[in-house]
Design a protein around this motif. Structure first.
Motif, PDB file in Angstrom:
ATOM      1  N   LYS A 487       0.806  -1.222   0.000  1.00 47.48           N
ATOM      2  CA  LYS A 487       0.000   0.000   0.000  1.00 47.48           C
ATOM      3  C   LYS A 487       0.836   1.267   0.000  1.00 47.48           C
ATOM      4  CE  LYS A 487      -4.009  -2.074   2.297  1.00 47.48           C
ATOM      5  NZ  LYS A 487      -4.941  -1.976   3.451  1.00 47.48           N
ATOM      6  N   GLU A 488       2.080   1.221   0.556  1.00 44.34           N
ATOM      7  CA  GLU A 488       2.869   2.443   0.606  1.00 44.34           C
ATOM      8  C   GLU A 488       4.360   2.095   0.709  1.00 44.34           C
ATOM      9  OE1 GLU A 488       1.893   4.708   4.075  1.00 44.34           O
ATOM     10  OE2 GLU A 488       3.043   3.412   5.425  1.00 44.34           O
ATOM     11  N   GLN A 524      -2.705  11.813  -2.312  1.00 49.59           N
ATOM     12  CA  GLN A 524      -2.554  10.470  -1.750  1.00 49.59           C
ATOM     13  C   GLN A 524      -1.940  10.508  -0.357  1.00 49.59           C
ATOM     14  OE1 GLN A 524      -3.633   7.705  -3.242  1.00 49.59           O
ATOM     15  NE2 GLN A 524      -4.411   8.897  -4.972  1.00 49.59           N
ATOM     16  N   PRO A 550       2.350   6.838  -0.908  1.00 44.31           N
ATOM     17  CA  PRO A 550       1.347   5.813  -1.235  1.00 44.31           C
ATOM     18  C   PRO A 550       1.746   5.081  -2.514  1.00 44.31           C
ATOM     19  CG  PRO A 550       0.293   7.882  -0.647  1.00 44.31           C
ATOM     20  CD  PRO A 550       1.747   8.173  -0.783  1.00 44.31           C
TER      21      PRO A 550
END
Length: 728
Positions: A487-488, A524, A550
C-alpha cells in the motif's frame, strides 16, 4: 708470525695509556651514531659543502712498464723491490723492477714500451734517477707527455730479455706514507699460455723506519724477507700463474710523526697537562684523516678515530685539576673537528648524529673562549660559530624532514641566539613561521582541521584556499532505510552532516522538504518531515528525513525536485528507481503475492568517485605549481606553501567524497501479507553493489475467500435444514 702480531698491535696503538683506553671504550659506547638518511625535500646542508678535504699526497707515484700497443710478447717474470730510506729528514723510495719478456714466435719482434705512473697526480713530481736497462745496456727514454716516457726493445725469435726499471721517489711529511701497487695493471701484457707469470714484490724499509710503525700490509698472504746482511727486515709477496686482483698496500707512520707519537704517548699520562692529550689527539686525528674512508684499512682507520676520541676525552677528564679554561676550549674544539670529519659518510650523505655532536662541542668551546680575545682567539670563535651554524642548520633540516616540529622550533631559537650576521634574523623569523604553518599543514593532511586552524589560524582556513562549496560534500554518510509494502513506501534517511557544514546541510534538507510540500498534488497523503535534535551537545546526530509515499504515487516526480548536485546523488538514484512490481494471484482458497524491486546505486558511487578524482587532479596541479616555484625567494616560498595548503584542502575534500561513498548504504525491506501474518525480507545495498533484483514471494490462504466459503456453507446448511424441516 709472532712478530707480525706484535707489529699489528703496535701499529694500531694498543699501547695507548690507560686513560685513553678508557676513553676509547667510553667513545665506542657513547659516540657510535648510526648512519642517517640524506634529505631530499630541503636545501643541501652546508656541512656537505664544507667538509674537510684531504690535501696531502700520501701514496708514492709508482711506475709500471707496459706495451704501447697489442703484442704477442709475453710477460714471463716480474719482480719489484721497494727500498724505503729515511735520512736527514727526507723519506725516499728506491724502486727496482724486473720485467722478463719472452718472444715465442719465429721472427724478430720490436716492442714499443711506455713507462707510466699507475696514478697520475699533479701534486707529485716525476721520479729521480729514472733508467731502463736491457741487461747492462740502457735504453733511451723519450718523453711522450701526460707523465709518460716511451722506449722500444728488439726480441729475437724464441728468446727472452730482462728489462730493469729503476727510479727514486721522494715523499713529503705526510702522516701515513703508502706504497700501493695494483698488479692488475700487468694484465695488459700477454701471459705465457703454459706457465702463466711469476711475480715477486718485496718491501724493504730501512732500519730507521721502526717496524712498530708499520700498519698491517695487504693482502695478508705476505712473508718476512731479510737480505743476506741481516740488517734490514722486510716483507714479500710471491705469486705464480696469474696476477692477483687485490693490490699490494703497505702503509706506515712517517718516521718523524712516529717520533712525535712516541713522545706524545709518553707525555699523555694520568695527571698530565691537557696540552699533552691535545697533541696526542691531533696526531691520531691526522692518521685517521690520512686513510681514505673506502680503503681496505677501514678497521685501522676506525681505531685511529677511537684512539683520537680517547685522547681528547682523557684530556677533558684531566683539565679540571691541571688545565686552564683555554685548554678545555682547545679540547672541545679538537672533538668538534674530529666529529666534523665524520659528518659526511663514504656515500656522500650527511650523518646528522655526528653533525649534532660537532655542533655541541663547538658550543661548549664557544662558552669558554673569551669574546674579546686576540686575533687567533677571534679566528677560532668565528670558525666554531660557523661549525655550530652548520650543525644546527643540518639538524634543523633533519627535524623538518622528520616533521619533528618541536625540535625544529627549538633549533631555530638556538640559531637566533647566535651572533648577529651569522644566522640571519629575518630568515629565521620566516623559517619559524614556515615551520608553524607546516605543522598546521600536517594536521590538515590528517584531516584535523580544528587543530590546524588553532595553530595557524587564517592561513589554513582562508576561503580562497578551499574548494568551491559545490565541490565539497555536505554529508559524511547516508543511511537510508526503505520499506516497500503493497500500500505504501516508507523512507527513513539519516544524513550525517560534516562538522563544519551542518547548518548548510540542515538548510538544504529543509528547503527540499518545503519544496516537496508545496508541490504535493497527488492527493494520496504523501508526507515529508525533518527530525533534528535541537540540543547543541548532539551536533553529531544525523538529520532524519521521513517520507511516506502511497503506492499510487509517481515517485519519479518527487525525485525530480531534488537538486542536481552530487550531494543528493544517492537519494535521487533511490527515488528514481522505486517502482515496485506487485503481482497478486488467487487460486481457489489460496493467495499468491510476488513483490519485486530493482535497485542499482552505483551511479551515485561513480559520481562521488568522479568528484574525488577531479579534486585530486586539481590538488596534484597545485603540488606541481608549488614544486616549480623557487623556494629560496621568500615571496615565492609563501606562494609555494599556500599552494600546498590548497592542495591539502582539495585532497581532504576528495577523501570526504570517498568516505561518503564508503560509509553510505540503503537498507531495503519488502513486506507482503501471508495469511494472518506479514512476511518480510531485507537487503543491504552499497554504492558498489551490482544491480540487485529484490524479490519477495508469499503464498497463504485467502482469508476473504475462506470467510466467504464459510459463510456460504453456513447459509447452505441453514437452507438445507429448513427444507428438511418443511418436508417433515
Amino acid at each position: 708470525m709472532s712478530q707480525y702480531q706484535k707489529h699489528f698491535r703496535n701499529a694500531t696503538f694498543y699501547r695507548i695509556n690507560l686513560i685513553a683506553l678508557c676513553g676509547v671504550l667510553l667513545g665506542i659506547g657513547i659516540y657510535a651514531p648510526a648512519q642517517a638518511s640524506s634529505l631530499s625535500l630541503l636545501r643541501p646542508s652546508p656541512v656537505a659543502q664544507t667538509a674537510p678535504a684531504q690535501t696531502s699526497v700520501s701514496e708514492f707515484r709508482v711506475l709500471v712498464l707496459l706495451p704501447v700497443e697489442s703484442t704477442t710478447v709475453a710477460l714471463q717474470t716480474h719482480t719489484t723491490d721497494f727500498h724505503l730510506n729515511y735520512a736527514d729528514g727526507t723519506l725516499t723510495l728506491n724502486v727496482e723492477a724486473l720485467y722478463r719478456l719472452k718472444n715465442s714466435g719465429n721472427s724478430l719482434i720490436i716492442v714499443p714500451l711506455k713507462v707510466t705512473p699507475i696514478q697520475a697526480d699533479a701534486q707529485s713530481a716525476w721520479p729521480d734517477n729514472l733508467s731502463l736497462l736491457m741487461g747492462d745496456q740502457p735504453l733511451p727514454l723519450i718523453s711522450a707527455g701526460q707523465a709518460q716516457y716511451t722506449a722500444q726493445v728488439q726480441i729475437a725469435p724464441g728468446s727472452t730479455v730482462d728489462l730493469n726499471l729503476t727510479y727514486t721517489l721522494t715523499m713529503d711529511n705526510t702522516p701515513l706514507p703508502t706504497i700501493k701497487y695494483p698488479l692488475a695493471w700487468l694484465n695488459q701484457w700477454p701471459l705465457d699460455p703454459q706457465n702463466g707469470v711469476s711475480l715477486r714484490v718485496g718491501i724493504l724499509p730501512a732500519p730507521s723506519i721502526n717496524p712498530d710503525s708499520w700498519l698491517p700490509a695487504m693482502p695478508a698472504d705476505w712473508r718476512y724477507t731479510q737480505p743476506a746482511d741481516g740488517t734490514q727486515l722486510g716483507i714479500k709477496w710471491l705469486y705464480d700463474i696469474q696476477v692477483p686482483d687485490q693490490p699490494i698496500v703497505f702503509r706506515f707512520i712517517h718516521p718523524a710523526r712516529w717520533q712525535e707519537l712516541q713522545a706524545a704517548q709518553q707525555a699523555a699520562t694520568p695527571g698530565a697537562a691537557p696540552a699533552a692529550f691535545m697533541r696526542l689527539g691531533e696526531l691520531l686525528r691526522q692518521f685517521y684523516v690520512d686513510i681514505p674512508a673506502a680503503s681496505a684499512d677501514s678497521l685501522i682507520r676506525e681505531r685511529f678515530y677511537a684512539q683520537a676520541l680517547a685522547a681528547y676525552s682523557a684530556g677533558l677528564e684531566n683539565v679540571g685539576s691541571t688545565g686552564a679554561p683555554l685548554d678545555l676550549a682547545a679540547l672541545h674544539r679538537g672533538l668538534a673537528m674530529l666529529y666534523r670529519t665524520r659528518t659526511i659518510d663514504a656515500e656522500g650523505k650527511v650523518d646528522f648524529d655526528y653533525v649534532a655532536l660537532m655542533a655541541k662541542e663547538a658550543e661548549l668551546a664557544l662558552q669558554i673562549l673569551p669574546t674579546n680575545g686576540d686575533q687567533a682567539t677571534n679566528d677560532q670563535r668565528r670558525e666554531l660559530i660557523q661549525w655550530q651554524t652548520e650543525g644546527l642548520t643540518a639538524q634543523l633540516n633533519a627535524a623538518r624532514q622528520q616533521r619533528a616540529w618541536g625540535d625544529a622550533l627549538r633549533i631555530v631559537d638556538q640559531l637566533a641566539a647566535l651572533p648577529p650576521g651569522i644566522s640571519g634574523l629575518e630568515s629565521l623569523t620566516e623559517t619559524r613561521r614556515s615551520i608553524t604553518v607546516q605543522q598546521a599543514l600536517e594536521f590538515l593532511e590528517q584531516n584535523n582541521q580544528a587543530a590546524a586552524v588553532a595553530l595557524a589560524g587564517d592561513e589554513i582556513s582562508d576561503p580562497t584556499l578551499l574548494p568551491p562549496s559545490e565541490a565539497r560534500p555536505l554529508f559524511a554518510h547516508w543511511h537510508i532505510t526503505t520499506t516497500i509494502a503493497l500500500k505504501e513506501t516508507r523512507i527513513e534517511a539519516a544524513a550525517l552532516p560534516l562538522p563544519d557544514r551542518r547548518e548548510q546541510a540542515r538548510k538544504a534538507v529543509q528547503t527540499l522538504i518545503n519544496l516537496w510540500q508545496m508541490s504535493e498534488t497527488s492527493g494520496q497523503s504523501s508526507t515529508f518531515a525533518l527530525e533534528e535534535s535541537s540540543t547543541p551537545e548532539r551536533d553529531a546526530e544525523p538529520l532524519r528525513l521521513l517520507i511516506t509515499l502511497p503506492a499510487a504515487t509517481t515517485v519519479a516526480a518527487t525525485a525530480q525536485k531534488i537538486p542536481p548536485d552530487a550531494n543528493w546523488s544517492l537519494f535521487r538514484a533511490l527515488l528514481l528507481q522505486i517502482a515496485p512490481r506487485i503481482e497478486q494471484e488467487s487460486v481457489w482458497l489460496r493467495q499468491r503475492v510476488n513483490l519485486s524491486q530493482s535497485l542499482d546505486l552505483r551511479p551515485a558511487g561513480e559520481q562521488w568517485a568522479a568528484m574525488a578524482s577531479n579534486l585530486d587532479r586539481e590538488a596534484t596541479q597545485f603540488e606541481q605549481q608549488s614544486a616549480a616555484l623557487n623556494a629560496p625567494e621568500l615571496t615565492k616560498a609563501e606562494d609555494a606553501l599556500r599552494l600546498r595548503i590548497q592542495s591539502a584542502n582539495y585532497r581532504n575534500a576528495g577523501q570526504e567524497w570517498r568516505n561518503l561513498a564508503h560509509n553510505s548504504w540503503v537498507m531495503t525491506t519488502l513486506t507482503a501479507p501471508a495469511g494472518l501474518q506479514t512476511l518480510s525480507r531485507s537487503w543491504l545495498v552499497a554504492t558498489t553493489t551490482p544491480t540487485q533484483v529484490l524479490t519477495l514471494q508469499s503464498e497463504a490462504l485467502n482469508i476473504g475467500r475462506l470467510m466467504a466459503v464459510l459463510v456460504g456453507s453456513l447459509i447452505g446448511l441453514f437452507l438445507l435444514a429448513g427444507t428438511l424441516w418443511w418436508l417433515l
